[in-house]
Design a protein around this motif. Structure first.
Motif, PDB file in Angstrom:
ATOM      1  N   TRP A  15       0.846  -1.196   0.000  1.00  0.00           N
ATOM      2  CA  TRP A  15       0.000   0.000   0.000  1.00  0.00           C
ATOM      3  C   TRP A  15       0.887   1.254   0.000  1.00  0.00           C
ATOM      4  CZ3 TRP A  15      -2.024   4.517   0.908  1.00  0.00           C
ATOM      5  CH2 TRP A  15      -3.396   4.735   0.815  1.00  0.00           C
ATOM      6  N   VAL A  16       1.904   1.238   0.838  1.00  0.00           N
ATOM      7  CA  VAL A  16       2.791   2.401   0.953  1.00  0.00           C
ATOM      8  C   VAL A  16       3.571   2.610  -0.345  1.00  0.00           C
ATOM      9  CG1 VAL A  16       4.786   3.355   2.184  1.00  0.00           C
ATOM     10  CG2 VAL A  16       2.958   2.209   3.461  1.00  0.00           C
ATOM     11  N   LEU A  17       4.001   1.534  -0.983  1.00  0.00           N
ATOM     12  CA  LEU A  17       4.730   1.668  -2.246  1.00  0.00           C
ATOM     13  C   LEU A  17       3.822   2.219  -3.343  1.00  0.00           C
ATOM     14  CD1 LEU A  17       6.870  -1.600  -2.197  1.00  0.00           C
ATOM     15  CD2 LEU A  17       7.613   0.735  -1.697  1.00  0.00           C
ATOM     16  N   ALA A  18       2.548   1.820  -3.344  1.00  0.00           N
ATOM     17  CA  ALA A  18       1.601   2.400  -4.295  1.00  0.00           C
ATOM     18  C   ALA A  18       1.382   3.882  -3.998  1.00  0.00           C
ATOM     19  CB  ALA A  18       0.271   1.638  -4.226  1.00  0.00           C
ATOM     20  N   HIS A  19       1.402   4.218  -2.721  1.00  0.00           N
ATOM     21  CA  HIS A  19       1.302   5.618  -2.285  1.00  0.00           C
ATOM     22  C   HIS A  19       2.493   6.410  -2.818  1.00  0.00           C
ATOM     23  CE1 HIS A  19       2.530   8.548   0.951  1.00  0.00           C
ATOM     24  NE2 HIS A  19       1.309   8.975   0.748  1.00  0.00           N
ATOM     25  N   GLU A  20       3.668   5.805  -2.796  1.00  0.00           N
ATOM     26  CA  GLU A  20       4.851   6.437  -3.387  1.00  0.00           C
ATOM     27  C   GLU A  20       4.628   6.711  -4.882  1.00  0.00           C
ATOM     28  OE1 GLU A  20       8.760   6.337  -2.195  1.00  0.00           O
ATOM     29  OE2 GLU A  20       7.520   7.194  -0.603  1.00  0.00           O
ATOM     30  N   CYS A  21       4.008   5.743  -5.545  1.00  0.00           N
ATOM     31  CA  CYS A  21       3.727   5.921  -6.977  1.00  0.00           C
ATOM     32  C   CYS A  21       2.790   7.096  -7.203  1.00  0.00           C
ATOM     33  CB  CYS A  21       3.104   4.645  -7.540  1.00  0.00           C
ATOM     34  SG  CYS A  21       4.212   3.213  -7.607  1.00  0.00           S
ATOM     35  N   GLY A  22       1.770   7.222  -6.358  1.00  0.00           N
ATOM     36  CA  GLY A  22       0.820   8.311  -6.498  1.00  0.00           C
ATOM     37  C   GLY A  22       1.461   9.672  -6.364  1.00  0.00           C
ATOM     38  N   HIS A  23       2.525   9.753  -5.585  1.00  0.00           N
ATOM     39  CA  HIS A  23       3.262  11.006  -5.414  1.00  0.00           C
ATOM     40  C   HIS A  23       4.388  11.160  -6.444  1.00  0.00           C
ATOM     41  CE1 HIS A  23       1.452  12.698  -1.836  1.00  0.00           C
ATOM     42  NE2 HIS A  23       1.482  11.529  -1.236  1.00  0.00           N
ATOM     43  N   GLY A  49       6.531   8.825 -15.246  1.00  0.00           N
ATOM     44  CA  GLY A  49       5.158   8.897 -14.792  1.00  0.00           C
ATOM     45  C   GLY A  49       4.340   7.666 -15.137  1.00  0.00           C
ATOM     46  N   TRP A  50       4.532   7.119 -16.344  1.00  0.00           N
ATOM     47  CA  TRP A  50       3.739   5.951 -16.752  1.00  0.00           C
ATOM     48  C   TRP A  50       4.104   4.726 -15.924  1.00  0.00           C
ATOM     49  CZ3 TRP A  50       5.819   1.426 -18.678  1.00  0.00           C
ATOM     50  CH2 TRP A  50       7.162   1.468 -19.074  1.00  0.00           C
ATOM     51  N   VAL A  51       5.371   4.614 -15.518  1.00  0.00           N
ATOM     52  CA  VAL A  51       5.770   3.506 -14.640  1.00  0.00           C
ATOM     53  C   VAL A  51       5.117   3.676 -13.272  1.00  0.00           C
ATOM     54  CG1 VAL A  51       7.705   2.414 -13.444  1.00  0.00           C
ATOM     55  CG2 VAL A  51       7.956   3.103 -15.832  1.00  0.00           C
ATOM     56  N   ASN A  52       5.193   4.882 -12.735  1.00  0.00           N
ATOM     57  CA  ASN A  52       4.600   5.136 -11.428  1.00  0.00           C
ATOM     58  C   ASN A  52       3.118   4.790 -11.412  1.00  0.00           C
ATOM     59  OD1 ASN A  52       7.097   6.229 -10.730  1.00  0.00           O
ATOM     60  ND2 ASN A  52       6.480   8.311 -11.239  1.00  0.00           N
ATOM     61  N   ASP A  53       2.391   5.271 -12.418  1.00  0.00           N
ATOM     62  CA  ASP A  53       0.948   5.065 -12.421  1.00  0.00           C
ATOM     63  C   ASP A  53       0.571   3.618 -12.712  1.00  0.00           C
ATOM     64  OD1 ASP A  53       0.402   7.667 -11.726  1.00  0.00           O
ATOM     65  OD2 ASP A  53       0.153   8.360 -13.794  1.00  0.00           O
ATOM     66  N   THR A  54       1.350   2.928 -13.536  1.00  0.00           N
ATOM     67  CA  THR A  54       1.066   1.521 -13.809  1.00  0.00           C
ATOM     68  C   THR A  54       1.276   0.666 -12.564  1.00  0.00           C
ATOM     69  OG1 THR A  54       1.714   1.769 -16.135  1.00  0.00           O
ATOM     70  CG2 THR A  54       1.657  -0.467 -15.242  1.00  0.00           C
ATOM     71  N   VAL A  55       2.431   0.840 -11.908  1.00  0.00           N
ATOM     72  CA  VAL A  55       2.720   0.072 -10.697  1.00  0.00           C
ATOM     73  C   VAL A  55       1.728   0.423  -9.595  1.00  0.00           C
ATOM     74  CG1 VAL A  55       4.428  -0.352  -8.879  1.00  0.00           C
ATOM     75  CG2 VAL A  55       5.161  -0.165 -11.264  1.00  0.00           C
ATOM     76  N   GLY A  56       1.459   1.711  -9.410  1.00  0.00           N
ATOM     77  CA  GLY A  56       0.526   2.125  -8.371  1.00  0.00           C
ATOM     78  C   GLY A  56      -0.872   1.594  -8.610  1.00  0.00           C
ATOM     79  N   PRO A 111      -9.018   2.595  -5.122  1.00  0.00           N
ATOM     80  CA  PRO A 111      -9.103   3.254  -6.437  1.00  0.00           C
ATOM     81  C   PRO A 111      -7.914   4.195  -6.623  1.00  0.00           C
ATOM     82  CG  PRO A 111     -10.641   4.281  -4.903  1.00  0.00           C
ATOM     83  CD  PRO A 111     -10.025   3.116  -4.175  1.00  0.00           C
ATOM     84  N   TYR A 112      -6.915   3.747  -7.374  1.00  0.00           N
ATOM     85  CA  TYR A 112      -5.609   4.403  -7.400  1.00  0.00           C
ATOM     86  C   TYR A 112      -5.671   5.883  -7.776  1.00  0.00           C
ATOM     87  CZ  TYR A 112      -1.021   5.834  -9.061  1.00  0.00           C
ATOM     88  OH  TYR A 112       0.133   6.541  -9.274  1.00  0.00           O
ATOM     89  N   PHE A 113      -6.221   6.200  -8.932  1.00  0.00           N
ATOM     90  CA  PHE A 113      -6.217   7.599  -9.369  1.00  0.00           C
ATOM     91  C   PHE A 113      -7.135   8.449  -8.493  1.00  0.00           C
ATOM     92  CE2 PHE A 113      -4.782   5.401 -13.226  1.00  0.00           C
ATOM     93  CZ  PHE A 113      -3.652   6.153 -13.536  1.00  0.00           C
ATOM     94  N   SER A 114      -8.254   7.885  -8.077  1.00  0.00           N
ATOM     95  CA  SER A 114      -9.169   8.625  -7.211  1.00  0.00           C
ATOM     96  C   SER A 114      -8.461   9.032  -5.926  1.00  0.00           C
ATOM     97  CB  SER A 114     -10.391   7.764  -6.886  1.00  0.00           C
ATOM     98  OG  SER A 114     -10.984   7.258  -8.049  1.00  0.00           O
ATOM     99  N   TRP A 115      -7.763   8.068  -5.334  1.00  0.00           N
ATOM    100  CA  TRP A 115      -7.015   8.342  -4.109  1.00  0.00           C
ATOM    101  C   TRP A 115      -5.867   9.308  -4.387  1.00  0.00           C
ATOM    102  CZ3 TRP A 115      -6.303   8.592   0.855  1.00  0.00           C
ATOM    103  CH2 TRP A 115      -5.022   8.524   1.401  1.00  0.00           C
TER     104      TRP A 115
END
Length: 420
Positions: free
Chosen positions: A122-130, A137-144, A154-158
């Protein structure tokens, strides 16, 4: 008069977009932050409102701390997935334990361990969101998107609502989560509730509130925006993280919210197949119970990062990004915090100043900003379960003058309110 700092898209201050501006209407400034402000915290101590600038904070951070290393970030993703796999493999031997009590204890340990490992993802996905995961950017958003969807987030919503939280931390009318009630609103709600009159100040009521918050707070936030900003002209069912036209989001976010929802639907299908192939018990032990506890860890962490008897909140005229980011606190959570939760507890103050600094550089960067923040840097080494109880009892609403409001309560903790 202090200056307003413009923040980046993720709600952090960055070297490339830090400016100092003063907007004026005629001869009147559109803001008037005062220097040298003080307030009295819950315990009766004098709180000094910080007046340092974002530039001072950024200049104190070593430049290499901003470096995001793709290989290092992926190492932690694969490490956490490997640990989850090992834990699940060890769980396959639990049915062989003959003693029912030992078998139950082993399952409890399994669920606990999976929950902290899931929280790490969860925290690593949070890192991606930031966008702290990598330079891409595409790597961050794909992994997140993948990691968060696995946990029904909901990744983008969050990402978008959380970004607004970072842009307005500690702002009473713009912050997006754990927004405290003012004294007037709290007493108004309490007086309208017979239960409040009978027992809201009892410890058992605090315990009930904390249990409900820890087990259901995250789900309620996603579906009803609980503890967020009110939207009085919008139906409650619209104030959630799954409706693209929710007032939480901007129009430009529409299709990304749809993509978030598709991620949730895809994971629900995975869970359906999991149940069909492995059975209800397997899904219950290896995903559902760890998922519930992961949601608890998330609320546990974030509540205690933003709720403390010594912590301020600001009305619009006295809020600045620098002051808001300082209205957070670092805590310690033993071995679990650094190893499983990737220092999200221990370096949260720094994270609110520059959220694009990856967690593996955050400790060094934190040492830099401490030199600027001085007495304004907040840290507590107190047991976090003790802190949870104290915050639950003492942080019921905020009150104060001069645009600076501190936590108060009706439980006679600290200086209280004198009103019952």
């Amino acid at each position: 008069m202090s200056a307003v700092t413009v923040t980046g898209n993720n709600g952090d201050a960055s070297r490339s977009n830090t400016t100092t501006t003063t907007k004026r209407t005629g001869n009147v400034s559109s803001f008037s932050q005062s220097k040298g402000l003080t307030a009295i915290d819950t315990w009766g101590n004098v709180f000094k409102v910080p007046d340092f600038t974002i530039k001072q904070i950024l200049d104190a951070i070593p430049k290499h701390c901003y470096e995001r290393r793709l290989t290092t970030s992926f190492y932690y993703v694969f490490r956490d997935i490997f640990l989850i796999g090992c834990t699940m493999f060890m769980g396959s031997f639990i049915p062989m334990i003959e003693n029912v009590f030992l078998r139950g204890a082993a399952y409890a340990a399994l669920v606990f361990l999976l929950s902290v490992e899931y929280t790490g993802l969860w925290v690593l996905a949070h890192e991606c969101g930031h966008q702290a995961f990598s330079d891409y950017g595409w790597v961050n958003d794909t992994v997140g998107w993948i990691l968060h969807s696995y946990l029904l987030v909901p990744y983008f919503s969050w990402k978008y609502s959380h970004g607004k939280h970072h842009k307005a931390t500690g702002h009473l009318t713009r912050d997006m989560v754990f927004v405290p009630a003012t004294k007037e609103k709290f007493l108004e709600k309490r007086n309208a509730s017979k239960l409040g009159e009978l027992g809201e100040d009892a410890p058992i009521f605090t315990l009930y509130q904390l249990v409900a918050q820890q087990l259901g707070g995250w789900i309620l936030y996603l579906f009803t925006n609980v503890t967020g900003q009110p939207y009085p002209n919008t139906p409650k069912w619209m104030q959630n993280h799954f409706v693209p036209s929710s007032p939480i989001f901007e129009k430009k976010d529409y299709w990304f919210i749809i993509l978030s929802d598709l991620g949730i639907l895809a994971q629900l299908m995975v869970l359906y197949v999991w149940r069909q192939q492995m059975g209800n018990w397997n899904l219950f032990i290896y995903w559902f119970l760890p998922y519930v506890l992961t949601n608890h860890w998330l609320v546990f962490i974030t509540f205690l990062q933003h709720s403390d008897p010594t912590m301020p909140h600001y009305e619009a005229e006295q809020w600045t990004f620098a002051r808001g980011a300082a209205a957070t606190i670092d805590r310690e959570f033993g071995f679990i915090g650094p190893f499983f939760f990737h220092d999200i507890i221990e370096t949260h103050v720094l994270h609110h100043y520059v959220s694009r600094i990856p967690f593996y550089n955050a400790r060094e960067a934190s040492e830099g900003i401490k030199k600027v923040m001085g007495e304004h840097y907040r840290y507590s080494g107190e047991n976090m379960w003790v802190s949870l109880w104290k915050s639950g009892r003492s942080c019921q609403f905020v009150d104060g003058e001069n645009g600076v409001k501190m936590y108060r309560n009706i439980n006679n903790w600290g200086i209280g309110t004198g009103e019952k």
